[in-house]
Design a protein around this motif. Structure first.
Motif, PDB file in Angstrom:
ATOM      1  N   UNK A 110      -3.673  46.389   4.333  1.00  0.00           N
ATOM      2  CA  UNK A 110      -5.054  46.351   3.876  1.00  0.00           C
ATOM      3  C   UNK A 110      -5.270  45.186   2.907  1.00  0.00           C
ATOM      4  N   UNK A 111      -4.256  44.925   2.034  1.00  0.00           N
ATOM      5  CA  UNK A 111      -4.354  43.787   1.125  1.00  0.00           C
ATOM      6  C   UNK A 111      -4.388  42.471   1.894  1.00  0.00           C
ATOM      7  N   UNK A 112      -3.516  42.398   2.938  1.00  0.00           N
ATOM      8  CA  UNK A 112      -3.517  41.191   3.766  1.00  0.00           C
ATOM      9  C   UNK A 112      -4.862  41.011   4.463  1.00  0.00           C
ATOM     10  N   UNK A 153     -11.701  28.867  13.014  1.00  0.00           N
ATOM     11  CA  UNK A 153     -12.376  30.113  13.399  1.00  0.00           C
ATOM     12  C   UNK A 153     -11.532  30.904  14.384  1.00  0.00           C
ATOM     13  N   UNK A 154     -10.958  30.217  15.366  1.00  0.00           N
ATOM     14  CA  UNK A 154     -10.141  30.913  16.352  1.00  0.00           C
ATOM     15  C   UNK A 154      -8.890  31.537  15.708  1.00  0.00           C
ATOM     16  N   UNK A 155      -8.258  30.778  14.797  1.00  0.00           N
ATOM     17  CA  UNK A 155      -7.070  31.299  14.128  1.00  0.00           C
ATOM     18  C   UNK A 155      -7.379  32.520  13.278  1.00  0.00           C
ATOM     19  N   UNK A 156      -8.489  32.396  12.525  1.00  0.00           N
ATOM     20  CA  UNK A 156      -8.851  33.523  11.663  1.00  0.00           C
ATOM     21  C   UNK A 156      -9.221  34.736  12.500  1.00  0.00           C
ATOM     22  N   UNK A 157      -9.968  34.524  13.557  1.00  0.00           N
ATOM     23  CA  UNK A 157     -10.351  35.652  14.413  1.00  0.00           C
ATOM     24  C   UNK A 157      -9.130  36.268  15.104  1.00  0.00           C
ATOM     25  N   UNK A 170      -7.373  37.843   4.118  1.00  0.00           N
ATOM     26  CA  UNK A 170      -7.810  37.083   5.291  1.00  0.00           C
ATOM     27  C   UNK A 170      -9.337  37.068   5.383  1.00  0.00           C
ATOM     28  N   UNK A 171      -9.934  38.176   5.060  1.00  0.00           N
ATOM     29  CA  UNK A 171     -11.399  38.222   5.112  1.00  0.00           C
ATOM     30  C   UNK A 171     -12.030  37.270   4.085  1.00  0.00           C
ATOM     31  N   UNK A 172     -11.401  37.197   2.903  1.00  0.00           N
ATOM     32  CA  UNK A 172     -11.908  36.258   1.901  1.00  0.00           C
ATOM     33  C   UNK A 172     -11.768  34.826   2.393  1.00  0.00           C
ATOM     34  N   UNK A 173     -10.586  34.496   2.983  1.00  0.00           N
ATOM     35  CA  UNK A 173     -10.404  33.156   3.541  1.00  0.00           C
ATOM     36  C   UNK A 173     -11.408  32.892   4.654  1.00  0.00           C
TER      37      UNK A 173
END
Length: 439
Positions: free
Chosen positions: A94-96, A171-175, A100-103
């Motif tokens: 959940x922390x990760x 965007x692709x990496x984050x998604x 990731x959501x912040x990034x």
């Protein structure tokens, strides 16, 4: 010549005879009461045996239930550890995911800024000329300016394309990472659900086992209370039987004293009569005198002659010709119930129908079917009582007087028995003891 008061002698003789005639009635009444008390005791002991068997059976189940509960407790502890580990993994994940959501939000903000900047520049270029990059190239004055404009256009195009590619890759990496983390979170949630379901099942099974354990313990407590009450009743009957023995001993003593008084009175009467006869004879009178003889009649004779009587101790061997003992007196594993308990007598195997003899002269106080004892005969010898169990048939009745060595029953396998044999007991004041001390 008068030798004593005839009226007084007659009165004494009458009283003595009355005492002699009344004592057997009293003794017989005490024998009946003792027989009834001993039958009640036998029934109580039979019931105690049944309750003791229930206690043993319930207690025998306790270790298995306790072992199952321990295994379930171990499984529950293991499931709890697994659940704790899964919860820690979910917390870290959940922390990760939050990071990731912040990034992702930051990159999306950069993307919006670049889009806006890129859009403004495109609008400026569009408003300046409809030809765009081609017009910039064609507006060159010479070859040098053309080359410079071409480099500028190429640089702008590369920058724009690189920015677009970078944003797309980001965007692709984050998604992809977000999808991966969400999938992992879903898997962990499923695992946590499985562990929780497993724990719920284990706890339900554990609760059922504990309820069963409580039920067994409750049954054992109830059986033990019943056994204690029966034991108290048995002890009370022991005291009652002992009192009857004491009363019968006192009655027998009184009977002997009455018999002695009657004998003395009879002797005095005979002596007085003889003196009178001698006095008459000495005075010259003639006549015959009838001789008076006093004899005792055998009031209790044996119904049967002793058969093959065998005696090496104070009691006769109860099954003549069959000396083997298949189960001695003492603690043993019961051959039928499989429960370890006290064996209150000795077992003497013999073919069905073999005669069983009275170990000592006495009075039959029980002759009936007695639950686990089967066909049973009990003979009272005063403070001592002998018991003959599992008989195929009985040859005597309650109240009957029997002689030592007289046939009283026949070997069988009635009641709780695994084969033809005699279960023989010796009880002193109602309590069982080792028969071999008397045989």
């Amino acid at each position: 010549m008068e030798f004593g008061n005839k009226a007084e002698r007659k009165m004494a003789l009458a009283l003595a005879l009355l005492m002699v005639s009344s004592q057997p009635v009293l003794a017989e009444n005490l024998e009946d009461k003792k027989a009834q008390a001993q039958e009640e005791k036998a029934q109580v002991q039979s019931n105690m045996s049944g309750v003791a068997s229930k206690i043993d059976q319930a207690q025998a189940q306790l270790p298995a239930v306790q072992k199952e509960i321990q295994a379930l407790d171990k499984s529950i502890n293991q499931a709890s550890v697994e659940l704790s580990q899964v919860n820690e993994e979910i917390y870290r994940l959940q922390e990760e995911i939050d990071q990731v959501r912040q990034e992702l939000e930051a990159e999306e903000a950069r993307l919006e800024e670049n889009k806006e900047l890129y859009g403004k520049r495109l609008r400026v270029m569009y408003m300046a000329s409809d030809t765009g990059y081609l017009e910039v190239l064609l507006s060159s004055q010479d070859i040098e300016s053309f080359i410079g404009n071409a480099k500028l256009v190429s640089s702008v195009i590369n920058q724009d394309q690189g920015l677009i590619d970078e944003i797309k890759a980001l965007i692709q990496g984050i998604e992809a990472k977000k999808a991966e983390l969400e999938e992992k979170e879903s898997q962990l949630e499923n695992k946590r659900g499985q562990v929780q379901a497993k724990m719920a099942n284990l706890e339900a099974a554990n609760a059922a086992k504990r309820n069963y354990m409580a039920s067994l313990e409750s049954d054992i407590a109830l059986y033990e209370a019943q056994y204690s009450a029966m034991e108290a009743t048995s002890k009370a009957l022991d005291q009652e039987i002992a009192q009857y023995d004491a009363d019968m001993a006192l009655a027998a003593q009184k009977e002997r004293e009455a018999a002695q008084a009657a004998a003395r009175a009879e002797a005095e009467r005979a002596a007085a009569q003889k003196v009178q006869e001698n006095a008459v004879s000495s005075s010259g009178s003639t006549g015959g005198s009838a001789g008076v003889s006093s004899g005792s009649s055998n009031l209790a004779s044996a119904d049967h002659e002793p058969i093959r009587a065998e005696k090496s101790g104070s009691l006769y061997w109860p099954v003549p010709g069959h000396r083997r003992i298949s189960s001695p007196y003492g603690m043993r594993v019961h051959p039928v119930t499989g429960v370890t308990k006290m064996h209150t007598g000795i077992d003497l195997p013999a073919p069905t129908g073999t005669p069983i003899v009275a170990a000592e002269a006495g009075t039959v106080i029980a002759s009936r079917f007695m639950n686990g004892y089967g066909n049973c005969v009990m003979v009272s010898h005063g403070k001592t009582t002998t018991v003959y169990a599992h008989c195929s048939s009985r040859a005597v009745a309650v109240g009957q007087r029997v002689e030592a060595g007289q046939t009283i029953a026949y070997v069988g396998s009635t009641g709780m028995s695994t084969g033809p044999h005699l279960h023989f007991e010796v009880r002193v004041n109602g309590s069982h003891t080792n028969p071999m001390n008397y045989l």
